[in-house]
Motif scaffolding. Sequence first.
Motif, short mmCIF file in Angstrom:
data_model
loop_
_atom_site.label_atom_id
_atom_site.label_comp_id
_atom_site.label_asym_id
_atom_site.label_seq_id
_atom_site.Cartn_x
_atom_site.Cartn_y
_atom_site.Cartn_z
N GLY A 116 4.86 0.82 -21.50
CA GLY A 116 4.92 2.36 -20.87
C GLY A 116 4.13 2.28 -19.55
N LEU A 169 6.24 0.73 -16.91
CA LEU A 169 7.16 1.44 -16.06
C LEU A 169 6.55 2.65 -15.58
N GLY A 170 5.16 3.10 -15.88
CA GLY A 170 4.59 4.03 -15.11
C GLY A 170 4.05 3.34 -13.57
N LEU A 177 8.66 8.20 -14.15
CA LEU A 177 7.42 8.36 -14.98
C LEU A 177 7.92 9.36 -16.08
N SER A 237 8.65 6.94 -18.61
CA SER A 237 7.33 5.83 -19.14
C SER A 237 6.40 7.08 -19.92
#
Length: 132
Positions: free
Chosen positions: A91, A94-95, A106, A109
């Motif tokens: 996460g 991905l952010g 976002l 994420s």
Amino acid sequence: MRIQGKMFLGLAVFILAVAFVYGFWSKEPAGTTALFLAFALTLMIGFYLAYTARRADAGAQDREDADVADDAGELGFFSPHSWQPLALGVGGALGFLGIVFGWWLLFFSLPVILVGVYGWAFEYYRGEDRTQ
């Protein structure tokens, strides 16, 4: 813990002196501000350790005649099979990719991060009716 508190407080004084010298010589605001913030953070840690050392029992590191084995023992419980740090890492990755490639990423994420945090917080919670 007294020794660690004194070390951090001494480091805070050193960083403060370096911040003044750096600010005087360079006249550069970003680095000077960063050094003053580092001083403040180091001072907070040193104050916390010194304050806690007064309230806690003296550890082996506070005695001159202590051996290394005197401070041995159980450090705590660490989960041997948790998948939640992997979810948080994915996460978080991905952010950060969302910052690079587009803010729309976002939205994908955030649920992964929330699932990871929720799972990590409640992975050993079984409820009040169940044992274990």
